[in-house]
Design an enzyme around this catalytic site. Structure first.
Site, PDB file in Angstrom:
ATOM      1  N   TYR A   1       0.835  -1.217   0.000  1.00 49.37           N
ATOM      2  CA  TYR A   1       0.000   0.000   0.000  1.00 49.37           C
ATOM      3  C   TYR A   1       0.865   1.262   0.000  1.00 49.37           C
ATOM      4  CZ  TYR A   1      -3.249   3.521   1.937  1.00 49.37           C
ATOM      5  OH  TYR A   1      -4.000   4.660   2.173  1.00 49.37           O
TER       6      TYR A   1
ATOM      7  N   LYS B   1       1.559   4.297  -3.057  1.00 49.02           N
ATOM      8  CA  LYS B   1       1.244   5.701  -2.781  1.00 49.02           C
ATOM      9  C   LYS B   1       2.505   6.573  -2.917  1.00 49.02           C
ATOM     10  CE  LYS B   1      -3.207   5.523  -1.507  1.00 49.02           C
ATOM     11  NZ  LYS B   1      -4.258   6.322  -2.157  1.00 49.02           N
TER      12      LYS B   1
HETATM   13  N1  NAP Z   1      -8.897   7.335   5.981  1.00 46.18           N
HETATM   14  C1  NAP Z   1      -7.617   7.532   6.188  1.00 46.18           C
HETATM   15  O1  NAP Z   1      -7.192   7.637   7.338  1.00 46.18           O
HETATM   16  C2  NAP Z   1      -6.670   7.643   5.036  1.00 46.18           C
HETATM   17  C3  NAP Z   1      -5.340   7.897   5.351  1.00 46.18           C
HETATM   18  C4  NAP Z   1      -4.434   8.016   4.317  1.00 46.18           C
HETATM   19  C5  NAP Z   1      -4.846   7.903   3.011  1.00 46.18           C
HETATM   20  N2  NAP Z   1      -6.147   7.662   2.723  1.00 46.18           N
HETATM   21  C6  NAP Z   1      -6.525   7.546   1.306  1.00 46.18           C
HETATM   22  O2  NAP Z   1      -7.688   8.307   1.062  1.00 46.18           O
HETATM   23  C7  NAP Z   1      -8.454   7.701   0.033  1.00 46.18           C
HETATM   24  C8  NAP Z   1      -9.867   7.475   0.521  1.00 46.18           C
HETATM   25  O3  NAP Z   1      -9.800   6.640   1.656  1.00 46.18           O
HETATM   26  P1  NAP Z   1     -11.007   6.453   2.672  1.00 46.18           P
HETATM   27  O4  NAP Z   1     -10.356   6.224   3.976  1.00 46.18           O
HETATM   28  O5  NAP Z   1     -11.999   7.525   2.517  1.00 46.18           O
HETATM   29  O6  NAP Z   1     -11.568   5.064   2.132  1.00 46.18           O
HETATM   30  P2  NAP Z   1     -13.003   4.366   2.255  1.00 46.18           P
HETATM   31  O7  NAP Z   1     -13.776   4.934   3.380  1.00 46.18           O
HETATM   32  O8  NAP Z   1     -12.699   2.899   2.235  1.00 46.18           O
HETATM   33  O9  NAP Z   1     -13.695   4.760   0.885  1.00 46.18           O
HETATM   34  C9  NAP Z   1     -13.114   4.304  -0.310  1.00 46.18           C
HETATM   35  C10 NAP Z   1     -13.872   4.801  -1.504  1.00 46.18           C
HETATM   36  O10 NAP Z   1     -13.246   4.251  -2.677  1.00 46.18           O
HETATM   37  C11 NAP Z   1     -14.193   3.493  -3.410  1.00 46.18           C
HETATM   38  N3  NAP Z   1     -13.539   2.328  -3.992  1.00 46.18           N
HETATM   39  C12 NAP Z   1     -12.981   1.280  -3.356  1.00 46.18           C
HETATM   40  N4  NAP Z   1     -12.465   0.415  -4.247  1.00 46.18           N
HETATM   41  C13 NAP Z   1     -12.719   0.937  -5.468  1.00 46.18           C
HETATM   42  C14 NAP Z   1     -12.433   0.510  -6.790  1.00 46.18           C
HETATM   43  N5  NAP Z   1     -11.791  -0.626  -7.055  1.00 46.18           N
HETATM   44  N6  NAP Z   1     -12.836   1.298  -7.825  1.00 46.18           N
HETATM   45  C15 NAP Z   1     -13.495   2.447  -7.585  1.00 46.18           C
HETATM   46  N7  NAP Z   1     -13.788   2.904  -6.364  1.00 46.18           N
HETATM   47  C16 NAP Z   1     -13.404   2.149  -5.315  1.00 46.18           C
HETATM   48  C17 NAP Z   1     -15.293   3.137  -2.430  1.00 46.18           C
HETATM   49  O11 NAP Z   1     -16.521   3.025  -3.109  1.00 46.18           O
HETATM   50  P3  NAP Z   1     -17.385   1.680  -3.272  1.00 46.18           P
HETATM   51  O12 NAP Z   1     -17.125   0.835  -2.072  1.00 46.18           O
HETATM   52  O13 NAP Z   1     -18.777   2.208  -3.366  1.00 46.18           O
HETATM   53  O14 NAP Z   1     -16.892   1.071  -4.548  1.00 46.18           O
HETATM   54  C18 NAP Z   1     -15.317   4.355  -1.513  1.00 46.18           C
HETATM   55  O15 NAP Z   1     -16.105   5.379  -2.081  1.00 46.18           O
HETATM   56  C19 NAP Z   1      -7.722   6.432  -0.358  1.00 46.18           C
HETATM   57  O16 NAP Z   1      -6.947   6.651  -1.500  1.00 46.18           O
HETATM   58  C20 NAP Z   1      -6.839   6.159   0.839  1.00 46.18           C
HETATM   59  O17 NAP Z   1      -5.692   5.428   0.493  1.00 46.18           O
HETATM   60  C21 NAP Z   1      -7.067   7.524   3.702  1.00 46.18           C
END
Ligand code: NAP
Length: 255
Positions: free
Chosen positions: A160, A164
């Site tokens: 992961y 990134k």
């Molecule tokens: N939350 C954190 O603390 C955090 C920290 C660092 C980085 N990030 C980054 O921020 C971004 C969003 O993370 P999040 O925490 O908000 O994640 P999340 O709550 O798991 O939401 C992920 C989103 O991506 C969509 N998704 C998942 N797999 C997909 C695929 N194969 N194709 C298209 N859409 C897909 C999901 O939609 P469906 O399930 O409806 O398909 C959902 O809308 C990511 O890139 C993650 O790496 C998050």
């Protein structure tokens, strides 16, 4: 000064905006005046969230499903977006997956490909399809969502975090290739946000969310809506002289 952040008349596509921080980004962009495309893997989910966010923000949103690991679906999404909206001013490559951690010795080819396809190869393809058309229409802003983990290596999260880290590098490549088109490209590196992904990680590794919060100077996990100000900055003319950077939105977490 509010006009710096005004997105009236603009269009925006946010991948992975059915949940988590992407949902908050879509809401914030719509509230700032943009017409926003909500994406996720399933069309009914995209439609439902677009409808909910229209009610919450008073804005204009439309759902378009796309699996970010599938280039045919990505190409089709771009065609549909331009057919229905006519242009894209803002693209946010936010969709990402962070499956159960594996040590490198246990990593399979399938695991590696799945994570890299969705988190790196798909975002590259989508940006590459959109940037020339954005440029032909006068320019725009592309934002790649990475992670603070991209600055570090740690046990069991390397697949992961390495994709990134590569996305940070590709952000600089994109900025260099597309500045001449009037397209700015920046990364936003989130620290811990209380999204579905964070809740899932905390279920697999109890205490993960608290530990992630403790690793910030602010000693907490952010609410998803706390990403909105930073995303509006990068999406709008407020950042008109900013390209090729990675903006840490991480409560002072070191990177
Ligand atoms: N939350 C954190 O603390 C955090 C920290 C660092 C980085 N990030 C980054 O921020 C971004 C969003 O993370 P999040 O925490 O908000 O994640 P999340 O709550 O798991 O939401 C992920 C989103 O991506 C969509 N998704 C998942 N797999 C997909 C695929 N194969 N194709 C298209 N859409 C897909 C999901 O939609 P469906 O399930 O409806 O398909 C959902 O809308 C990511 O890139 C993650 O790496 C998050």
């Amino acid at each position: 000064m509010n006009s710096l952040f005004d997105l009236t008349g603009k269009t925006a596509l946010v991948t992975g905006s059915t949940k988590g921080i992407g949902r908050s980004m879509a809401k914030g962009l719509a509230a700032a005046g943009a017409k926003v495309i909500v994406t996720g893997r399933k069309q009914p989910d995209c439609d439902a969230v677009a409808s909910d966010l229209a009610a919450e923000s008073g804005g204009d949103l439309i759902g378009m499903a796309c699996h970010m690991g599938d280039w045919d679906q990505i190409d089709a999404l771009v065609e549909r977006a331009y057919a229905e909206l006519g242009k894209l001013d803002v693209l946010i490559n936010n969709a990402g997956i962070n499956p159960a951690p594996v040590m490198l010795a246990d990593c399979t080819s399938e695991y590696w490909d799945k994570v890299y396809d969705v988190n790196l190869k798909g975002p590259m393809r989508l940006a590459a399809k959109v940037a020339p058309r954005m440029g032909a229409a006068g320019g725009g802003s592309i934002i790649n969502i990475t992670t603070m983990g991209a600055y570090h290596g740690g046990p069991a999260v390397g697949v992961y975090t390495s994709c990134k880290a590569a996305l940070h590098n590709l952000t600089k490549v994109m900025a260099a290739e597309w500045t001449g088109l009037g397209v700015r490209v920046n990364a936003l590196a989130p620290g811990p946000f209380m999204s579905e992904m964070m809740k899932g990680a905390d279920r697999v590794r109890p205490g993960f969310a608290d530990a992630a919060g403790d690793a910030t100077l602010m000693k907490r996990v952010a609410d998803c809506d706390e990403v909105i100000g930073s995303i509006l900055y990068l999406a709008s003319d407020a950042s008109s002289f900013v390209t090729g950077i990675d903006l840490k939105v991480a409560g002072g977490m070191s990177g």
